[in-house]
Design an enzyme around this catalytic site. Structure first.
Site, PDB file in Angstrom:
ATOM      1  N   GLU A  23       7.520   5.828  -9.550  1.00 11.72           N
ATOM      2  CA  GLU A  23       6.517   6.488 -10.313  1.00 11.72           C
ATOM      3  C   GLU A  23       6.399   7.982 -10.635  1.00 11.72           C
ATOM      4  O   GLU A  23       6.074   8.546 -11.522  1.00 11.72           O
ATOM      5  CB  GLU A  23       5.311   6.240  -9.289  1.00 11.72           C
ATOM      6  CG  GLU A  23       4.714   4.883  -9.252  1.00 11.72           C
ATOM      7  CD  GLU A  23       5.386   4.197  -7.931  1.00 11.72           C
ATOM      8  OE1 GLU A  23       5.135   2.919  -7.740  1.00 11.72           O
ATOM      9  OE2 GLU A  23       6.159   4.823  -7.325  1.00 11.72           O
TER      10      GLU A  23
ATOM     11  N   PHE B 232      -5.698  -2.156   2.339  1.00 15.58           N
ATOM     12  CA  PHE B 232      -4.421  -2.206   1.817  1.00 15.58           C
ATOM     13  C   PHE B 232      -4.090  -1.290   0.641  1.00 15.58           C
ATOM     14  O   PHE B 232      -4.749  -1.592  -0.434  1.00 15.58           O
ATOM     15  CB  PHE B 232      -3.894  -3.512   1.766  1.00 15.58           C
ATOM     16  CG  PHE B 232      -2.398  -3.755   1.478  1.00 15.58           C
ATOM     17  CD1 PHE B 232      -1.386  -3.076   2.068  1.00 15.58           C
ATOM     18  CD2 PHE B 232      -1.998  -4.163   0.080  1.00 15.58           C
ATOM     19  CE1 PHE B 232      -0.215  -3.220   2.096  1.00 15.58           C
ATOM     20  CE2 PHE B 232      -0.512  -4.303  -0.180  1.00 15.58           C
ATOM     21  CZ  PHE B 232       0.384  -3.786   0.834  1.00 15.58           C
ATOM     22  N   GLN B 233      -3.225  -0.310   0.780  1.00 18.20           N
ATOM     23  CA  GLN B 233      -2.951   0.635  -0.367  1.00 18.20           C
ATOM     24  C   GLN B 233      -4.058   1.120  -0.828  1.00 18.20           C
ATOM     25  O   GLN B 233      -4.192   1.447  -2.108  1.00 18.20           O
ATOM     26  CB  GLN B 233      -1.987  -0.508  -1.420  1.00 18.20           C
ATOM     27  CG  GLN B 233      -0.674  -0.623  -1.022  1.00 18.20           C
ATOM     28  CD  GLN B 233       0.155  -1.153  -2.115  1.00 18.20           C
ATOM     29  OE1 GLN B 233      -0.180  -2.069  -2.981  1.00 18.20           O
ATOM     30  NE2 GLN B 233       1.310  -1.282  -1.868  1.00 18.20           N
TER      31      GLN B 233
ATOM     32  N   LYS C  20     -10.188  -2.010  -9.103  1.00 18.88           N
ATOM     33  CA  LYS C  20      -9.590  -3.425  -9.775  1.00 18.88           C
ATOM     34  C   LYS C  20     -10.818  -4.345 -10.323  1.00 18.88           C
ATOM     35  O   LYS C  20     -10.512  -4.990 -11.212  1.00 18.88           O
ATOM     36  CB  LYS C  20      -8.977  -4.163  -8.479  1.00 18.88           C
ATOM     37  CG  LYS C  20      -8.168  -5.326  -9.092  1.00 18.88           C
ATOM     38  CD  LYS C  20      -7.295  -5.908  -8.134  1.00 18.88           C
ATOM     39  CE  LYS C  20      -6.377  -7.081  -8.855  1.00 18.88           C
ATOM     40  NZ  LYS C  20      -5.477  -7.594  -7.905  1.00 18.88           N
TER      41      LYS C  20
ATOM     42  N   MET D 249      21.161  27.769  -5.631  1.00 19.75           N
ATOM     43  CA  MET D 249      20.285  29.102  -5.715  1.00 19.75           C
ATOM     44  C   MET D 249      19.893  29.605  -4.197  1.00 19.75           C
ATOM     45  O   MET D 249      19.810  30.523  -3.964  1.00 19.75           O
ATOM     46  CB  MET D 249      19.063  28.937  -6.437  1.00 19.75           C
ATOM     47  CG  MET D 249      18.006  29.840  -6.797  1.00 19.75           C
ATOM     48  SD  MET D 249      19.020  31.416  -7.712  1.00 19.75           S
ATOM     49  CE  MET D 249      18.664  31.100  -9.053  1.00 19.75           C
TER      50      MET D 249
END
Length: 557
Positions: free
Chosen positions: A52, A114-115, A164, A468
């Site tokens: 993602e 969940f999630q 949802k 760096m």
């Protein structure tokens, strides 16, 4: 009028906004939206990234390369939180992105389902606005508002989280034509303009500093005319690369910690510094109390909050850079500062290139890329030495051709951004320049490029160290190389081949030139693993906390 689902409304709203490409990754809560995408795949192209974060960076790269709003999607929980770094990257650099996520149903919110994550709350400090849509009738107006916020005024990312059950519910949908975003001119005051004009007229040593706002507002033509009218040299910030033609005699290079001596010394000697669309970042100004000590400061910016935030100004104009410069150009008589311009030319002669270009090193590789592309490529970068070498050694002649994470400094930004840029500008050669440390962070997106046969070129400047950080450890930490040596046996050529791309190794400048020529005609993604020395450094440099006129090169040490 027939009713359609929330998922269909999401797609219809994207079509309404002219969205042609979306970058994302599906999951449980956003399945309804992806099912609607399946039915509209001939109208909206969805690019399945490997992660993602890659989707967020791709949307960002698409937006920077095109000037349009970039769009990414993810499911709830870890899908949504994986977007956060990309959203913060876009926020710091004022890039218009709309991130669409889905969440658990309304009756499951707040129950540690969940999630489940409050992603609208998580991203609140790093977005222009974040929404959670809990009712179907709010969906279309919220998406439309998100696009308007993302691209109006000072652009930036907006997140829309949709439960949802809303994606499954149905309601009537009435199409709307997107509202035209007007340029911000209502804050441009006549007295501010007149004060600026007077300051320019009495100045004998003016210097113009161009920032990312000049690119965002498409002000390049107005900036060039303004520089001629003021008769001033022009430097740029990292985000301003390409706003002013790097081939111009007026151009002095980048300013700041790794800016040119000409820009850093010139601004320090100026009696007037005109800053257009920049925010006086600490990496640009060095010690704020010692910045441009002999100069009065004019600041032109669309965001009033930036005025006097980091550097006190003597005059300012709040408004869209293009509109402000148009107005100033219409009122300003041509100035003449021949003595000052001659002094700047002398500074250029006294401070030639500090790098060697006859053996394979980072700067030589960048120069070779410029020669072979004739300066017509879009260059994306990750963050570190290679980023500075690219900014210093590739001559950018037009805007939206240098895409880099400036404000957040996001390692792993480049591959996703390159994919997004290539989708947005398929006519352009797109090359990502990374160090080995950065490349390994999101190299999985090479698999994305291979899956869709997106012919980006990945150049890995491989010095087997975190370059760096090692440079700072050498200069300021008495050579204590704590966790910056990457002495493992990762083979990026094999990795590239394993991910479905072409891999080429280059150990000499001739080998690199041959590899680039192959890559430019390959018609598929190519990774070039370029071996360079571990202790090469970026010059010039300003020590942290020092004034920019104390910039030093290796010879000065």
């Amino acid at each position: 009028m027939s009713k359609i689902s929330g998922s269909e409304i999401v797609i219809e709203c994207l079509k309404e906004q002219g969205v042609d490409t979306v970058f994302g990754y599906p999951g449980g809560t956003i399945l309804n939206v992806y099912d609607a995408l399946y039915k509209h795949q001939d109208e909206i192209n969805h690019v399945l990234t490997s992660h993602e974060q890659g989707a967020a960076h791709a949307a960002d790269g698409y937006a920077r390369a095109t000037g349009k709003v970039g769009v990414c999607m993810a499911t709830s929980g870890p899908g949504a939180t994986n977007l956060v770094t990309g959203i913060a990257t876009a926020y710091m650099d004022s890039i218009p992105v709309v991130a669409i996520t889905a969440n658990v149903g309304v009756n499951m919110l707040g129950k540690d389902s969940f999630q489940e994550v409050d992603i609208a709350g998580v991203v609140m400090p790093i977005t222009k606005h974040s929404f959670i849509v809990k009712h179907i009738d709010d969906l279309a107006p919220t998406i439309r508002r998100a696009f308007k916020i993302a691209k109006s005024g000072r652009p930036g990312p907006v997140l829309v989280d949709i439960t949802k059950d809303v994606t499954a519910a149905e309601t009537e949908y009435i199409p709307e034509t997107p509202e035209v975003i007007e340029r911000k001119t209502d804050t441009i005051r006549e007295e501010d303009v007149n004060k600026v004009l007077e300051m320019i007229k009495v100045s004998r040593r003016p210097f113009i500093m161009a920032g990312g706002g000049c690119i965002i507002s498409d002000a390049s033509a107005e900036l060039a005319e303004f520089a001629d009218k003021v008769d001033a040299p022009v430097c740029d910030t990292l985000m301003g690369k390409g706003a002013f033609d790097g081939r111009s005699e007026r151009y002095t290079g980048m300013i700041g910690m790794h800016g040119t001596k000409v820009s850093n010394l010139g601004v320090s000697r100026a009696d007037l510094v005109i800053v257009v669309g920049a925010r006086f970042s600490d990496r640009v100004i060095g010690n704020a109390s010692k910045f441009a000590p002999n100069a009065k400061i004019i600041h032109i910016d669309i965001d009033a909050a930036e005025i006097d935030k980091n550097i006190p100004t003597n005059a300012s104009i709040v408004g869209d850079a293009k509109e402000v410069l148009k107005l100033l150009n219409s009122k300003l008589a041509a100035q003449s500062n021949k003595t000052w311009m001659s002094e700047i030319e002398d500074l250029k002669k006294q401070n030639p290139d500090v790098y060697s270009f006859d053996t394979l090193n980072g700067p030589a590789a960048i120069k070779k890329i410029y020669e072979l592309t004739e300066g017509d490529a879009i260059i994306t970068t990750d963050v570190g030495q290679h980023q500075m070498w690219a900014a210093q050694n590739y001559t950018f002649k037009e805007p939206r051709t240098f895409l880099s994470s400036g404000g957040l400094g996001t390692m792993g930004y480049g591959v996703g951004a390159a994919i997004g840029a290539k989708y947005g500008r398929p006519d352009k050669t797109v090359i990502n320049i990374a160090g080995d440390g950065c490349f390994r962070m999101n190299l999985n997106e090479i698999a994305t490029a291979a899956r869709y046969n997106v012919p980006i070129i990945q150049v890995v400047l491989n010095n087997h160290v975190l370059g760096m950080v090692r440079q700072w450890q050498t200069l300021f930490y008495d050579h204590r190389y704590s966790n910056t040596v990457l002495d493992d046996s990762v083979d990026f050529v094999k990795v590239a081949e394993g991910l479905g791309a072409m891999g080429i190794r280059a150990n000499t400048l001739d080998e690199f030139e041959a590899a680039m020529k192959t890559a430019l005609t390959a018609g598929r993604p190519v990774v070039i693993d370029v071996t360079i020395a571990g202790d090469d450094k970026v010059w010039p440099m300003v020590a942290p906390g020092a004034a920019i006129d104390t910039c030093f090169s290796e010879d000065d040490m």
